[in-house]
Scaffold this active site. Sequence first.
Site, PDB file in Angstrom:
ATOM      1  N   ASP A  97     -53.514 -17.758  50.131  1.00 27.32           N
ATOM      2  CA  ASP A  97     -52.779 -17.780  48.844  1.00 27.32           C
ATOM      3  C   ASP A  97     -53.139 -19.375  48.539  1.00 27.32           C
ATOM      4  OD1 ASP A  97     -52.087 -15.169  48.263  1.00 27.32           O
ATOM      5  OD2 ASP A  97     -50.312 -16.051  47.577  1.00 27.32           O
ATOM      6  N   MET A 117     -44.246 -15.552  44.199  1.00 23.34           N
ATOM      7  CA  MET A 117     -45.749 -16.193  43.275  1.00 23.34           C
ATOM      8  C   MET A 117     -46.048 -17.785  43.932  1.00 23.34           C
ATOM      9  SD  MET A 117     -42.503 -16.540  39.543  1.00 23.34           S
ATOM     10  CE  MET A 117     -44.018 -17.669  38.840  1.00 23.34           C
ATOM     11  N   GLY A 168     -44.681 -20.321  45.867  1.00 24.61           N
ATOM     12  CA  GLY A 168     -44.001 -21.321  45.668  1.00 24.61           C
ATOM     13  C   GLY A 168     -45.020 -22.600  46.420  1.00 24.61           C
ATOM     14  N   LYS A 226     -48.371 -18.339  40.456  1.00 28.09           N
ATOM     15  CA  LYS A 226     -49.178 -17.548  40.225  1.00 28.09           C
ATOM     16  C   LYS A 226     -48.345 -15.797  40.216  1.00 28.09           C
ATOM     17  CE  LYS A 226     -49.586 -15.193  43.809  1.00 28.09           C
ATOM     18  NZ  LYS A 226     -48.497 -13.840  44.002  1.00 28.09           N
ATOM     19  N   PRO A 254     -39.235 -20.094  41.519  1.00 30.11           N
ATOM     20  CA  PRO A 254     -38.201 -19.599  42.758  1.00 30.11           C
ATOM     21  C   PRO A 254     -38.486 -19.348  44.598  1.00 30.11           C
ATOM     22  CG  PRO A 254     -38.594 -18.242  40.365  1.00 30.11           C
ATOM     23  CD  PRO A 254     -39.510 -19.117  40.584  1.00 30.11           C
TER      24      PRO A 254
END
Length: 292
Positions: free
Chosen positions: A137, A100, A102, A11, A95
């Site tokens: 998240d 983001m 992950g 994201k 990454p």
Amino acid sequence: MDSIKLQAYGKINLSLDVLRQREDGYHDVRMIMQTVKLHDNIDLQKTREPGIRIKTNLSFLPVNENNLMYRAAKLLMDEFDIKEGVSMQLKKVIPVSAGMAGGSTDAASVFYGMNKLFDLKLSIEELKKRAVTLGADIPFCLMRGTALSEGIGEILTPLPKLPPCPIVLAKPAISVSTKFVYQNLHVNDLPGSAHPDVDSVIEALSRHDIKDVAECMGNILETVTCTHYPEIEDIKAAMKELGAVNAIMSGSGPTVFGIFDDEHKAKKCYESLRFGKNKHLAKQVYLTEPWR
């Protein structure tokens, strides 16, 4: 079903504002989350032998209870008294420690995959309620798309989709601690101009106006991260010089993303950061687009 193959999508934050620090130490946020097509690959397989086993292509990633994938699987296995085991194979592409989500998206995929693999019959909403106990998240990563995220990130409102557009992602050769960034964010000391105009991004999304979406983007966490890591500003400047409508940091960083309204310019930016004169600025560079 004895096995399942999953894609865990990353994201970006089209806008990120922090309203206040709560008494419990968390922060109330107001941000716009956007799923992108860059993804990890996860294979889940039932095993007769009890327990949770994780293998990954990155040797430095934990494969025990310090991994969110492990904790997601264990949460469901404990709750539903699952006696069988599960083996997980993770091919990491997003990454790491990059802003983001992950780790969160990998956990979200495990929640989804375990639900299917062991026929738990949980809805996405029911999975989200369990997921938020592991990370703010993770519910969005289960939901995917474009959404307004409020509270500590767990209150999600779907928004109109981001129009199709090329997106360049670039992560410099540093990792940033989310905890460090929030500990050094003093919201009350910041001027009003430091807060991004989240509502203007929402309005631009409703008009399907990619240029206005990009021009209104902002991230209040840049006031901390960019101060400590000036290379983030260097990447932003390079992306804009190479044709990005706008470029900002995602999450707590250090990944920078640029939104383009022209595919040729996006490819030129990607090549410059990946192979050309700007290759010293970033360690990892990707050309992607919104997940739809």
